[in-house]
Design a protein around this motif. Structure first.
Motif, mmCIF file in Angstrom:
data_model
loop_
_atom_site.group_PDB
_atom_site.id
_atom_site.type_symbol
_atom_site.label_atom_id
_atom_site.label_comp_id
_atom_site.label_asym_id
_atom_site.label_seq_id
_atom_site.Cartn_x
_atom_site.Cartn_y
_atom_site.Cartn_z
ATOM 1 N N ALA A 1 1.400 6.900 -6.691
ATOM 2 C CA ALA A 1 0.348 7.891 -6.997
ATOM 3 C C ALA A 1 0.698 9.419 -6.901
ATOM 4 N N MET A 2 1.448 9.342 -5.702
ATOM 5 C CA MET A 2 1.958 10.928 -5.295
ATOM 6 C C MET A 2 2.949 11.460 -6.454
ATOM 7 N N ASN A 3 3.634 10.360 -6.847
ATOM 8 C CA ASN A 3 4.883 10.944 -7.680
ATOM 9 C C ASN A 3 4.010 11.265 -9.131
ATOM 10 N N GLU A 4 3.031 10.385 -9.722
ATOM 11 C CA GLU A 4 2.279 10.556 -10.742
ATOM 12 C C GLU A 4 1.470 11.878 -10.562
ATOM 13 N N PHE A 5 1.018 12.222 -9.397
ATOM 14 C CA PHE A 5 0.123 13.473 -9.290
ATOM 15 C C PHE A 5 1.108 14.655 -9.216
ATOM 16 N N ARG A 6 2.265 14.411 -8.597
ATOM 17 C CA ARG A 6 3.358 15.723 -9.138
ATOM 18 C C ARG A 6 3.739 15.911 -10.391
ATOM 19 N N LEU B 1 0.742 -1.168 0.121
ATOM 20 C CA LEU B 1 0.119 -0.012 -0.067
ATOM 21 C C LEU B 1 0.914 1.377 -0.113
ATOM 22 N N ALA B 2 1.997 1.261 0.699
ATOM 23 C CA ALA B 2 2.954 2.346 0.815
ATOM 24 C C ALA B 2 3.561 2.710 -0.582
ATOM 25 N N ARG B 3 3.893 1.680 -1.144
ATOM 26 C CA ARG B 3 4.381 1.602 -2.482
ATOM 27 C C ARG B 3 3.577 2.042 -3.681
#
Length: 109
Positions: free
Chosen positions: A35-40, A28-30
């Motif tokens: 997802a956060m990297n893609e959002f940035r 889940l952390a991975r």
């Protein structure tokens, strides 16, 4: 970051460990990190596109007003001593209208 202190973060991690278990938590952390990297990446692309659209188009460069050195020397008239005559002085022009001599203005006299 969000006003979360160390104790609140620790409580959140313990609750997540209890709910998801030790085997599912790293996965889940991975996925959250991806997802956060893609959002940035998407937000920086959007910001770049917006800045590109708002930025005015580049102005074409005009040729410089100073002539080349060889042309300037040959076109400048010289007096008998070989020096260029002093430049004429003109009165400043305001708003594109040249000043008139007193008494030559037909409206204001």
């Amino acid at each position: 970051m969000f006003g979360i202190g160390m104790t609140e973060l620790l409580v959140i991690l313990v609750v997540a460990l209890i709910v998801f278990g030790p085997t599912k938590l790293p996965e889940l952390a991975r996925s959250l990190g991806k997802a956060m990297n893609e959002f940035r990446r998407a937000s920086s692309d959007l910001r770049a596109t917006f800045d590109e659209a708002v930025e005015p188009p580049p102005q074409p460069k005009l040729p410089s007003a100073a002539p080349a050195a060889g042309i300037a020397e040959s076109s400048t008239p010289k007096d008998s001593a070989g020096e260029a005559p002093a430049a004429e002085t003109r009165e400043p022009v305001a708003d594109g209208v040249a000043p008139r001599k007193p008494g030559t203005d037909p409206v204001h006299g």
